[in-house]
Scaffold this motif. Structure first.
Motif, PDB file in Angstrom:
ATOM      1  N   ALA A   1      42.127  50.766  34.108  1.00 29.61           N
ATOM      2  CA  ALA A   1      40.870  50.752  33.355  1.00 29.61           C
ATOM      3  C   ALA A   1      39.812  51.628  34.020  1.00 29.61           C
ATOM      4  O   ALA A   1      38.991  52.254  33.344  1.00 29.61           O
ATOM      5  CB  ALA A   1      40.363  49.319  33.228  1.00 29.61           C
ATOM      6  N   LYS A   2      39.840  51.685  35.328  1.00 29.49           N
ATOM      7  CA  LYS A   2      38.846  52.456  36.077  1.00 29.49           C
ATOM      8  C   LYS A   2      39.076  53.964  35.968  1.00 29.49           C
ATOM      9  O   LYS A   2      38.136  54.733  35.766  1.00 29.49           O
ATOM     10  CB  LYS A   2      38.894  52.026  37.548  1.00 29.49           C
ATOM     11  N   PHE A   3      40.341  54.405  36.090  1.00 22.92           N
ATOM     12  CA  PHE A   3      40.589  55.840  36.253  1.00 22.92           C
ATOM     13  C   PHE A   3      41.223  56.531  35.051  1.00 22.92           C
ATOM     14  O   PHE A   3      41.059  57.748  34.893  1.00 22.92           O
ATOM     15  CB  PHE A   3      41.471  56.072  37.483  1.00 22.92           C
ATOM     16  N   ASN A   4      41.958  55.835  34.219  1.00 22.80           N
ATOM     17  CA  ASN A   4      42.697  56.518  33.164  1.00 22.80           C
ATOM     18  C   ASN A   4      41.776  57.115  32.110  1.00 22.80           C
ATOM     19  O   ASN A   4      40.741  56.530  31.767  1.00 22.80           O
ATOM     20  CB  ASN A   4      43.678  55.555  32.483  1.00 22.80           C
TER      21      ASN A   4
ATOM     22  N   THR B   1      37.349  46.007  34.723  1.00 18.08           N
ATOM     23  CA  THR B   1      36.781  46.687  35.885  1.00 18.08           C
ATOM     24  C   THR B   1      35.721  45.836  36.581  1.00 18.08           C
ATOM     25  O   THR B   1      35.022  46.329  37.470  1.00 18.08           O
ATOM     26  CB  THR B   1      36.176  48.045  35.498  1.00 18.08           C
ATOM     27  N   GLY B   2      35.603  44.571  36.201  1.00 18.78           N
ATOM     28  CA  GLY B   2      34.733  43.674  36.954  1.00 18.78           C
ATOM     29  C   GLY B   2      35.255  43.498  38.361  1.00 18.78           C
ATOM     30  O   GLY B   2      36.467  43.454  38.596  1.00 18.78           O
ATOM     31  N   ARG B   3      34.361  43.367  39.326  1.00 15.91           N
ATOM     32  CA  ARG B   3      34.788  43.344  40.727  1.00 15.91           C
ATOM     33  C   ARG B   3      34.784  41.952  41.352  1.00 15.91           C
ATOM     34  O   ARG B   3      35.303  41.770  42.451  1.00 15.91           O
ATOM     35  CB  ARG B   3      33.908  44.291  41.551  1.00 15.91           C
ATOM     36  N   THR B   4      34.196  40.984  40.668  1.00 14.49           N
ATOM     37  CA  THR B   4      34.244  39.611  41.164  1.00 14.49           C
ATOM     38  C   THR B   4      35.384  38.881  40.471  1.00 14.49           C
ATOM     39  O   THR B   4      35.428  38.806  39.240  1.00 14.49           O
ATOM     40  CB  THR B   4      32.922  38.877  40.908  1.00 14.49           C
TER      41      THR B   4
ATOM     42  N   ASP C   1      30.423  36.466  45.624  1.00 13.58           N
ATOM     43  CA  ASP C   1      30.338  37.245  44.385  1.00 13.58           C
ATOM     44  C   ASP C   1      29.746  38.620  44.673  1.00 13.58           C
ATOM     45  O   ASP C   1      28.788  38.752  45.446  1.00 13.58           O
ATOM     46  CB  ASP C   1      29.473  36.528  43.350  1.00 13.58           C
ATOM     47  N   ILE C   2      30.315  39.631  44.040  1.00 15.38           N
ATOM     48  CA  ILE C   2      29.776  40.994  44.127  1.00 15.38           C
ATOM     49  C   ILE C   2      28.793  41.163  42.976  1.00 15.38           C
ATOM     50  O   ILE C   2      29.188  41.199  41.809  1.00 15.38           O
ATOM     51  CB  ILE C   2      30.900  42.043  44.060  1.00 15.38           C
ATOM     52  N   GLU C   3      27.539  41.252  43.297  1.00 21.31           N
ATOM     53  CA  GLU C   3      26.494  41.227  42.275  1.00 21.31           C
ATOM     54  C   GLU C   3      26.387  42.563  41.545  1.00 21.31           C
ATOM     55  O   GLU C   3      26.507  43.630  42.135  1.00 21.31           O
ATOM     56  CB  GLU C   3      25.153  40.871  42.922  1.00 21.31           C
ATOM     57  N   GLY C   4      26.195  42.462  40.232  1.00 19.00           N
ATOM     58  CA  GLY C   4      25.903  43.649  39.439  1.00 19.00           C
ATOM     59  C   GLY C   4      27.103  44.386  38.886  1.00 19.00           C
ATOM     60  O   GLY C   4      26.949  45.386  38.183  1.00 19.00           O
ATOM     61  N   TYR C   5      28.308  43.910  39.173  1.00 20.58           N
ATOM     62  CA  TYR C   5      29.501  44.616  38.717  1.00 20.58           C
ATOM     63  C   TYR C   5      30.392  43.768  37.814  1.00 20.58           C
ATOM     64  O   TYR C   5      31.497  44.182  37.482  1.00 20.58           O
ATOM     65  CB  TYR C   5      30.308  45.130  39.912  1.00 20.58           C
ATOM     66  N   GLY C   6      29.924  42.614  37.426  1.00 22.61           N
ATOM     67  CA  GLY C   6      30.651  41.813  36.460  1.00 22.61           C
ATOM     68  C   GLY C   6      31.873  41.127  37.038  1.00 22.61           C
ATOM     69  O   GLY C   6      32.220  41.288  38.209  1.00 22.61           O
ATOM     70  N   SER C   7      32.522  40.371  36.180  1.00 19.49           N
ATOM     71  CA  SER C   7      33.693  39.595  36.565  1.00 19.49           C
ATOM     72  C   SER C   7      34.966  40.244  36.053  1.00 19.49           C
ATOM     73  O   SER C   7      34.984  40.812  34.952  1.00 19.49           O
ATOM     74  CB  SER C   7      33.593  38.177  35.999  1.00 19.49           C
ATOM     75  N   PHE C   8      36.003  40.132  36.838  1.00 20.32           N
ATOM     76  CA  PHE C   8      37.329  40.625  36.441  1.00 20.32           C
ATOM     77  C   PHE C   8      37.937  39.594  35.490  1.00 20.32           C
ATOM     78  O   PHE C   8      38.476  38.571  35.918  1.00 20.32           O
ATOM     79  CB  PHE C   8      38.213  40.815  37.675  1.00 20.32           C
ATOM     80  N   ILE C   9      37.804  39.855  34.214  1.00 18.00           N
ATOM     81  CA  ILE C   9      38.355  38.979  33.183  1.00 18.00           C
ATOM     82  C   ILE C   9      39.066  39.837  32.156  1.00 18.00           C
ATOM     83  O   ILE C   9      38.983  41.070  32.187  1.00 18.00           O
ATOM     84  CB  ILE C   9      37.260  38.114  32.514  1.00 18.00           C
ATOM     85  N   GLU C  10      39.747  39.188  31.228  1.00 14.41           N
ATOM     86  CA  GLU C  10      40.610  39.913  30.287  1.00 14.41           C
ATOM     87  C   GLU C  10      39.875  41.028  29.559  1.00 14.41           C
ATOM     88  O   GLU C  10      40.396  42.134  29.404  1.00 14.41           O
ATOM     89  CB  GLU C  10      41.200  38.924  29.281  1.00 14.41           C
ATOM     90  N   ASP C  11      38.651  40.761  29.123  1.00 14.09           N
ATOM     91  CA  ASP C  11      37.912  41.761  28.349  1.00 14.09           C
ATOM     92  C   ASP C  11      37.083  42.689  29.225  1.00 14.09           C
ATOM     93  O   ASP C  11      36.391  43.565  28.716  1.00 14.09           O
ATOM     94  CB  ASP C  11      36.995  41.062  27.341  1.00 14.09           C
ATOM     95  N   SER C  12      37.118  42.491  30.526  1.00 11.89           N
ATOM     96  CA  SER C  12      36.334  43.320  31.446  1.00 11.89           C
ATOM     97  C   SER C  12      37.169  43.632  32.686  1.00 11.89           C
ATOM     98  O   SER C  12      36.910  43.127  33.778  1.00 11.89           O
ATOM     99  CB  SER C  12      35.045  42.581  31.841  1.00 11.89           C
TER     100      SER C  12
END
Length: 666
Positions: A138-141, A402-405, A389-400
């Motif tokens: 998701a990050k690089f492709n 690239t979230g980092r938490t 928690d890594i603030e400001g980068y969202g959660s790693f969930i199915e719809d997100s």
């Protein structure tokens, strides 16, 4: 439909190599390789994207033999498809110094993605690999330039699915919607004690459907059905897939097929002869490989090189069109730590009120999150408590993706294995956090990280009786001692906020094994720093925090973590009593042991016999530093439920206790 004559010859080559390896060693598990040879053959020759001549190719599919007891299966596949694993190594199965140990070991054998054997750990580790693939894709492709596009496959067994970790990990993977995760379940219905009817009668398919997995049931010996099942699993992009392969353990053995007798013991010379006869085997020679079969398997070399060449072409165009992202991709995949890390670490001003080391750790994480943009992690449902928690980068969930938490849920078993899988995959620098006492739940994953020498990071808070009212169930007492006994684990218990900053730096730069950051719930004074006791001395494991006035002190007080403050206070009292004292901060036994003899002697000279250690945990092991005449202040019983200040007084872990111990030894 039955396999073609050549396909059947290839499958039986896997079987006979596995049988012969076990027989020669007079030790091992022949039944599973015999039963899963059809499935493994189809996967490795028709689907698995890999290059035997470059086992580290970044975009290869990952294959895990979670049922690691059947290691001769993967060793046979690696040799046959052209990896750097000679036939001599196959013949030396389970022998000292061979590349074919009893269970697959990462870093020893080319093509082994992770150490397996403790059942369920491979299952959980694969979840982490799939998480990493999902995030990086998701990050690089780009739409027409996919540089991360691979599957994670595993062969799992009844034993894997019985172990508790499989429940946690399967639940997590289904919730995350990891569509490029495909597990092939060897449903042979046999375990060591006999038929699984005596232990394991749940409906596995329904269980995994409840976990939000796509489930397919097939005859594990029908090649057409195996092909169709894998193709179907690949087409399901929003769910992990479990292919339930109904197989016969010890396939083809006239007297041991479908019996526990083929599970963990050699077949025996006569049964080997009868089994090969049943296969229509043309040679009685051990380790015989028909040339037609070898030619078929070795097609993997050309096929794999072609796949990697095509990927390299895409990568070249990606570099031209997206040069900045390409450089970032390279940096991430090399696990290169930014030169700006040190200057990005927060510096905390001296403060008697101070801050909990867990809170200081949270500030470190969020101070370095942009300098280490591939830092990726979270906790076992304890983000607010562990401050991870890594603030400001969202959660790693199915719809997100690239979230980092990461929200691992209340799943320490699964979290530990997943962190290892993310680490092994490459590209991300993961950490997993929980309360220190719950390392009991993820100890197997910590141990495997240590065995594999991989840099997984674990953040462990609420590290002692200092957590207070939750009581002895949550108060780790023996955990420091027990984990210090584990080889190749680096444990850091920082004594204040600035030591915590540099403990994180040590963890990020340690490439040779897991690091455990052991942190407090309660506030710790932020200590005054000068040029003689900078916090970066944490990397030495122990250092002189406050020295004596004379070259050789009368006494040395050693403090770790939350008890460093008591060592410092005790020195002040002892000075007033005319005792010349040195205070040593010792956040890490392991790092200290890595120092040369002269440094260790300069910090803890043998000539000083009046040494006192203070640590709110078991005193076991401290004798190596305080010596036979020294004293260790700690806790050799379970805790109690009360405010932490009362607990420290109750158990005698105090400044006064240190002063008394020094004076008694004087």
């Amino acid at each position: 439909m039955p396999a073609s004559k050549l396909d059947q010859l290839c499958v039986n080559t896997i079987r006979t190599l596995s049988i012969d390896g076990v027989e020669k060693a007079n030790s091992g598990h022949p039944g599973m390789p015999m039963g899963m040879a059809d499935v493994a053959y189809v996967l490795w020759t028709k689907f698995l994207k890999h290059n035997p001549k470059n086992p580290e190719w970044l975009d290869r599919d990952r294959f895990i033999l979670s049922a690691g007891h059947g290691s001769m299966l993967i060793y046979s596949l690696l040799h046959l498809t052209g990896y750097n694993l000679s036939l001599e190594e196959i013949k030396n199965f389970r022998q000292m110094g061979s590349k074919t140990p009893g269970h697959p070991e990462y870093g020893m054998t080319p093509g082994i993605e992770t150490t397996t054997g403790p059942l369920g750990q491979g299952f959980g580790t694969g979840i982490g690999m799939a998480m990493a693939e999902h995030f990086l894709a998701a990050k690089f492709n780009k739409e027409d330039q996919c540089i991360i596009d691979h599957y994670t496959y595993a062969i799992v067994s009844d034993g894997d699915l019985m172990e508790g970790i499989s429940h946690e990990s399967a639940s997590m993977a289904g919730h995350m919607g990891l569509g490029k995760l495909i597990y092939l379940y060897d449903s042979n219905r046999i375990s060591i004690e006999g038929s699984t009817d005596i232990t394991f009668t749940e409906d596995v398919s329904k269980r995994f459907q409840a976990y939000k997995w796509h489930v397919i049931e097939i005859d594990g010996h029908d090649h057409d059905k195996i092909v169709a099942a894998i193709e179907e699993a690949q087409s399901v992009t929003d769910k992990p897939s479990l292919i339930v392969c109904k197989t016969h353990i010890g396939f083809g053995s006239p007297n041991k097929q479908d019996s526990e007798s083929s599970h963990g013991s050699p077949l025996g010379e006569e049964e080997v002869r009868l089994t090969k006869q049943a296969y229509g085997w043309e040679s009685e020679e051990q380790f015989y490989i028909p040339s037609e079969a070898l030619d078929k398997f070795r097609e993997a070399i050309e096929k794999g090189q072609k796949a990697e060449d095509e990927w390299n072409t895409v990568l070249e165009s990606y570099e031209k069109d997206h040069s900045q992202e390409f450089q970032e991709f390279k940096t991430w995949m090399r696990r290169k730590i930014s030169d700006k890390l040190t200057e990005s670490l927060p510096v905390f001003k001296a403060d008697k009120k101070g801050i909990a080391s867990r809170a200081a750790s949270g500030k470190v994480i969020n101070a370095i999150k942009d300098v280490i943009p591939n830092l990726f992690g979270g906790s076992a449902d304890l983000g607010g408590s562990t401050k991870t928690d890594i603030e400001g980068y969202g959660s790693f969930i199915e719809d997100s993706p690239t979230g980092r938490t990461v929200h691992f849920g209340v799943r320490e078993h699964g979290m530990g294995a997943a962190v290892n899988g993310i680490t092994l995959h490459g590209g991300l620098i993961p950490y997993g956090a929980t309360f220190f006492v719950f390392t009991d739940y993820m100890r197997p994953a910590i141990r495997l990280a240590a065995l594999m020498k991989i840099p997984s990071i674990f953040v462990l808070t609420h590290d002692s009786i200092g957590l207070g009212e939750d009581g002895p169930t949550h108060q780790p007492v023996e955990h420091l001692s027990s984990l210090r006994a584990m080889p190749n684990v680096t444990i850091l218990r920082p004594g204040d906020a600035n030591e915590t900053s540099h403990a994180w730096k040590v963890a990020l730069e340690n490439e040779n094994g897991p690091t455990l950051l052991v942190l407090t719930r309660q506030n710790l004074p932020t200590q005054e720093r000068t040029s003689s006791n900078p916090a970066d001395l944490v990397n030495k494991g122990a250092y002189i925090f406050s020295d004596s006035d004379s070259e050789t002190p009368e006494a040395i007080i050693i403090g770790t973590g939350s008890e460093l403050q008591y060592a410092i206070e005790a020195k002040e009292t002892l000075i007033d009593k005319g005792v010349d004292v040195r205070v040593v901060s010792m956040p890490s036994w392991e790092l200290f042991e890595n120092q040369d003899t002269s440094y260790k002697e300069s910090v803890l000279p043998k000539s000083v016999t009046n040494k006192v250690s203070i640590e709110a945990g078991a005193t076991f092991g401290w004798e190596r530093y305080v010596g036979p005449k020294g004293k260790s202040i700690g806790l050799d019983s379970f805790g109690e439920s009360a405010p932490y200040e009362e607990l420290y007084e109750h158990f005698g872990i105090t400044t006064e206790a240190v002063v008394e111990a020094v004076l008694e030894n004087k």
